[in-house]
Write a protein that holds these residues in place. Structure first.
Motif, mmCIF file in Angstrom:
data_model
loop_
_atom_site.group_PDB
_atom_site.id
_atom_site.type_symbol
_atom_site.label_atom_id
_atom_site.label_comp_id
_atom_site.label_asym_id
_atom_site.label_seq_id
_atom_site.Cartn_x
_atom_site.Cartn_y
_atom_site.Cartn_z
ATOM 1 N N ARG A 279 104.191 44.032 4.587
ATOM 2 C CA ARG A 279 102.910 43.799 3.578
ATOM 3 C C ARG A 279 103.103 43.126 2.875
ATOM 4 N NH1 ARG A 279 98.362 46.237 4.504
ATOM 5 N NH2 ARG A 279 97.602 44.268 3.831
ATOM 6 N N SER A 280 104.358 41.498 3.145
ATOM 7 C CA SER A 280 104.124 40.999 2.088
ATOM 8 C C SER A 280 103.253 40.101 2.174
ATOM 9 C CB SER A 280 104.720 39.900 2.428
ATOM 10 O OG SER A 280 105.294 39.489 3.882
ATOM 11 N N ASP A 281 102.058 40.490 3.167
ATOM 12 C CA ASP A 281 101.167 39.149 2.516
ATOM 13 C C ASP A 281 99.549 39.744 1.723
ATOM 14 O OD1 ASP A 281 100.350 42.156 4.439
ATOM 15 O OD2 ASP A 281 98.599 41.571 4.371
ATOM 16 N N LEU A 282 100.275 40.923 0.936
ATOM 17 C CA LEU A 282 99.030 41.639 -0.169
ATOM 18 C C LEU A 282 99.864 40.865 -1.532
ATOM 19 C CD1 LEU A 282 99.313 45.211 0.910
ATOM 20 C CD2 LEU A 282 97.500 43.994 0.944
ATOM 21 N N ALA B 139 97.794 38.789 -6.085
ATOM 22 C CA ALA B 139 98.039 39.969 -5.302
ATOM 23 C C ALA B 139 96.903 40.601 -5.208
ATOM 24 C CB ALA B 139 98.613 41.077 -6.572
ATOM 25 N N ARG B 140 96.912 40.938 -3.751
ATOM 26 C CA ARG B 140 95.588 41.189 -3.088
ATOM 27 C C ARG B 140 95.418 42.766 -3.001
ATOM 28 N NH1 ARG B 140 93.437 36.460 -0.098
ATOM 29 N NH2 ARG B 140 95.111 35.141 -0.347
ATOM 30 N N ASN B 141 93.555 43.021 -3.030
ATOM 31 C CA ASN B 141 93.560 44.412 -2.527
ATOM 32 C C ASN B 141 93.773 45.233 -1.397
ATOM 33 O OD1 ASN B 141 92.233 47.165 -2.870
ATOM 34 N ND2 ASN B 141 90.665 45.858 -4.789
ATOM 35 N N PRO B 142 94.024 46.071 -0.991
ATOM 36 C CA PRO B 142 94.612 47.018 -0.025
ATOM 37 C C PRO B 142 93.731 46.760 0.960
ATOM 38 C CG PRO B 142 96.234 47.548 -1.517
ATOM 39 C CD PRO B 142 95.442 46.278 -1.968
ATOM 40 N N LEU B 143 92.091 47.437 0.154
ATOM 41 C CA LEU B 143 91.301 47.609 0.768
ATOM 42 C C LEU B 143 89.868 47.027 1.446
ATOM 43 C CD1 LEU B 143 89.821 50.240 -2.527
ATOM 44 C CD2 LEU B 143 90.981 50.644 -0.532
ATOM 45 N N ASP B 144 90.340 45.435 0.554
ATOM 46 C CA ASP B 144 89.951 44.092 0.639
ATOM 47 C C ASP B 144 90.983 42.717 0.819
ATOM 48 O OD1 ASP B 144 88.229 41.827 1.989
ATOM 49 O OD2 ASP B 144 86.504 42.681 1.135
ATOM 50 N N PRO B 145 91.973 42.674 1.449
ATOM 51 C CA PRO B 145 92.627 41.438 0.969
ATOM 52 C C PRO B 145 91.734 40.400 0.339
ATOM 53 C CG PRO B 145 93.459 42.225 3.029
ATOM 54 C CD PRO B 145 92.051 43.020 2.716
ATOM 55 N N GLY C 89 100.486 43.750 -8.730
ATOM 56 C CA GLY C 89 101.026 44.056 -8.024
ATOM 57 C C GLY C 89 101.676 45.743 -7.790
ATOM 58 N N SER C 90 101.069 46.341 -8.431
ATOM 59 C CA SER C 90 101.933 47.336 -9.249
ATOM 60 C C SER C 90 100.766 48.441 -7.758
ATOM 61 C CB SER C 90 101.974 47.993 -10.342
ATOM 62 O OG SER C 90 103.517 48.097 -10.799
ATOM 63 N N ALA C 91 99.740 48.306 -8.322
ATOM 64 C CA ALA C 91 98.741 49.372 -7.914
ATOM 65 C C ALA C 91 98.771 48.373 -6.583
ATOM 66 C CB ALA C 91 96.842 48.958 -8.959
ATOM 67 N N ALA C 92 98.158 47.415 -6.196
ATOM 68 C CA ALA C 92 98.503 47.313 -4.581
ATOM 69 C C ALA C 92 99.786 47.231 -4.130
ATOM 70 C CB ALA C 92 98.548 45.776 -4.569
ATOM 71 N N ALA C 93 100.640 47.728 -4.863
ATOM 72 C CA ALA C 93 101.600 48.625 -3.936
ATOM 73 C C ALA C 93 101.761 49.402 -3.519
ATOM 74 C CB ALA C 93 103.242 47.956 -4.722
ATOM 75 N N VAL C 94 100.938 50.270 -4.746
ATOM 76 C CA VAL C 94 100.924 51.919 -4.753
ATOM 77 C C VAL C 94 100.016 52.505 -3.661
ATOM 78 C CG1 VAL C 94 100.196 53.649 -5.750
ATOM 79 C CG2 VAL C 94 101.682 52.525 -7.110
ATOM 80 N N ALA C 95 98.852 51.392 -3.400
ATOM 81 C CA ALA C 95 97.342 51.982 -2.563
ATOM 82 C C ALA C 95 98.049 51.418 -1.458
ATOM 83 C CB ALA C 95 96.559 51.134 -2.809
ATOM 84 N N ALA C 96 99.033 50.540 -1.086
ATOM 85 C CA ALA C 96 99.093 50.608 0.554
ATOM 86 C C ALA C 96 100.195 51.846 0.401
ATOM 87 C CB ALA C 96 100.145 49.074 0.185
ATOM 88 N N GLY C 97 100.194 51.762 0.075
ATOM 89 C CA GLY C 97 102.177 52.901 0.474
ATOM 90 C C GLY C 97 104.024 51.732 0.385
ATOM 91 N N LEU D 79 91.477 51.395 -10.553
ATOM 92 C CA LEU D 79 90.049 51.834 -9.934
ATOM 93 C C LEU D 79 89.154 51.228 -9.687
ATOM 94 C CD1 LEU D 79 88.171 51.510 -14.265
ATOM 95 C CD2 LEU D 79 88.265 53.621 -11.887
ATOM 96 N N ALA D 80 89.996 49.419 -9.475
ATOM 97 C CA ALA D 80 89.913 48.371 -7.828
ATOM 98 C C ALA D 80 90.385 48.482 -6.881
ATOM 99 C CB ALA D 80 90.441 47.184 -8.933
ATOM 100 N N CYS D 81 91.560 49.718 -6.815
ATOM 101 C CA CYS D 81 92.677 50.035 -5.775
ATOM 102 C C CYS D 81 91.955 51.569 -4.974
ATOM 103 C CB CYS D 81 93.749 49.177 -6.055
ATOM 104 S SG CYS D 81 93.915 47.544 -6.156
#
Length: 473
Positions: free
Chosen positions: A42-45, A151-157, A167-175, A194-196
């Motif tokens: 998921r480097s795209d995030l 850093a992109r949101n895994p719920l909607d990149p 970046g940390s939130a995106a990483a946790v949300a995306a597993g 909240l965003a993720c």
């Protein structure tokens, strides 16, 4: 590494993974390899600025060697996060990794020693996989800069993951990580959580001892705003990491596991924001519904929920804006480096430099008075419930497309309830409440709420987060 390198036997939950590592069901190397594979996939995030794979694998092997040398009885004394993979924001030093501060205007030295907060987690047994994306100098509520992909949101990149712990939130949300430490000076843990769709705990100032490394006030005498805390997918996982950060292994986690017994708190409910004195604060219907749903769930859990008539000091917006940017006046740059700042940072640094020291001191004094008033008003309740973010996460690039003043205003409108908690020095927690249809795309987005507690109530806030999220399962 490819997706096929990921190990399906590695638990996704931080608590479950911690337990598996301590029982020897999963090795530290297996855990690290699993999450490195997820990161690569998921480097795209844009979650990571740097991945320190070789160093992480060496640390994992060392952890496995220590584990193998212990008898089954001796393994009870393993450090609390033995072998658990995490990552750190690119605002703090991690030995062997470059520190960029998210800025093209600063040198990027490879750190020779850990930041104190990093050292605590390393001593607790955690293994760092790298550095996560942040805004320049950690200033903004979105994690975009000139040195790496946003850093992109895994719920909607197409949308931001928030900031500054984006970046940390995106990483946790995306597993890509089981859990992650973040830092929060004006909402930087809670906004991306909240965003993720995550739980993000902003501890009170001093609850994590390393947060007081430089004392309780800043260089101008204002309340020290930044603290460190966990970003996680569950209250249990957040408690596990908070316990390690605070040096109290098991305390918050035990409280969360007894959360069903928490009853009869007096909870004040308010959508008032201190930024309303300078411009309207829009509350998107989905944001309002999440806040109202949180109040209903808390009442159903046996708490006394009531409207709180809060009134905020009209000096807040100006004093906070001045105080938030004051540190830029102390930023030393090499000749010509200012041109490599993003326009937002450059403009606000110029303004901070133009202010007299007396103006900075006056804003700091106002913030101290405001902090006392916040603690007094909120102190009438055990907990105060506010909305989370006021609207869905804006699209990547939306903030930077604005001039600096409009950029800052949009940040204050989107995160209208977070910075006041930093000024107060009290703890707060962001909790996902509802999945709502994405208004501009497919799938759903998460909307949440914020709970503000009294001094020392971090474990109680985690209990309430557990009650709120269990209500959805």
């Amino acid at each position: 590494m490819s997706r096929s390198s990921a190990n399906p036997s590695v638990p996704e939950s931080a608590v479950a993974l911690r337990d598996a590592l301590r029982r020897g069901e999963v090795s530290a190397r297996e855990a690290v390899e699993h999450f490195l594979a997820r990161i690569a996939d998921r480097s795209d995030l844009g979650a990571f600025v740097a991945v320190t794979a070789e160093q992480a694998l060496a640390e994992a092997d060392a952890a496995d060697e220590r584990f193998a040398a212990l008898s089954e009885d001796e393994r009870a004394a393993l450090p609390p996060l033995h072998g658990l993979p995490i990552a750190h924001k690119d605002l703090v030093d991690v030995t062997g990794a470059p520190t960029t501060m998210g800025s093209a205007a600063l040198p990027h030295p490879v750190a020779e020693r850990d930041h104190p907060g990093v050292a605590v987690l390393r001593a607790a047994g955690a293994v760092s996989l790298g550095k996560t994306q942040v805004p320049e100098l950690g200033l903004n509520a979105y994690s975009e800069n000139l040195i790496a992909a946003p850093a992109r949101n895994p719920l909607d990149p197409e949308r931001t993951a928030g900031g500054s712990s984006g970046g940390s939130a995106a990483a946790v949300a995306a597993g890509l990580l089981p859990v992650a430490p973040g830092s929060d000076g004006g909402g930087s843990i809670r906004i991306p959580s909240l965003a993720c769709g995550l739980i993000g705990l902003k501890p009170g100032l001093g609850a994590v001892p390393t947060d007081l490394e430089h004392g309780p006030v800043d260089d101008f005498g204002a309340p020290r705003l930044p603290v460190t805390g966990p970003i996680a997918r569950s209250a249990e996982d957040a408690a596990l990491l908070f316990d390690a950060m605070a040096g109290s292994p098991g305390t918050a986690l035990a409280a969360v596991r007894a959360a069903d017994g928490l009853r009869d708190l007096r909870i004040g409910v308010s959508a008032a924001s201190p930024f309303e004195t300078v411009h309207p604060i829009p509350l998107w219907p989905g944001a309002r519904l999440a806040w109202e749903t949180a109040a209903e769930r808390l009442a159903a859990a046996g708490h006394r929920v009531e409207a709180a008539g809060l009134r905020y000091d009209p000096r807040y917006a100006e004093a906070f804006g001045t105080g938030w940017m004051a540190g830029l006046s102390l930023l030393e740059l090499a000749e010509g480096a200012q041109e490599r700042l993003i326009p937002y940072t450059r403009v606000f640094r110029e303004r901070a430099l133009a202010r007299s020291r007396d103006a900075h001191l006056e804003a700091a004094s106002a913030l101290q008075e405001i902090a006392a008033d916040l603690r007094r008003q909120w102190g009438a309740y055990d907990v105060v419930l506010t909305p989370g973010l006021t609207m869905p996460p804006p699209r990547v690039g939306a903030f930077l497309a604005l001039d600096p003043d409009d950029d800052y205003r949009l940040q204050c409108e989107w995160a209208a309830y977070t910075s006041m908690v930093n000024v107060s020095g009290l703890p707060a927690i962001a909790v996902p409440i509802l999945d709502v249809p994405n208004p501009t795309g497919s799938g759903t987005l998460s909307m949440g709420a914020q709970l503000i507690g009294r001094a020392g109530s971090e474990a109680q806030l985690l209990q309430l987060a557990a009650q709120l999220t269990r209500a959805t399962s």
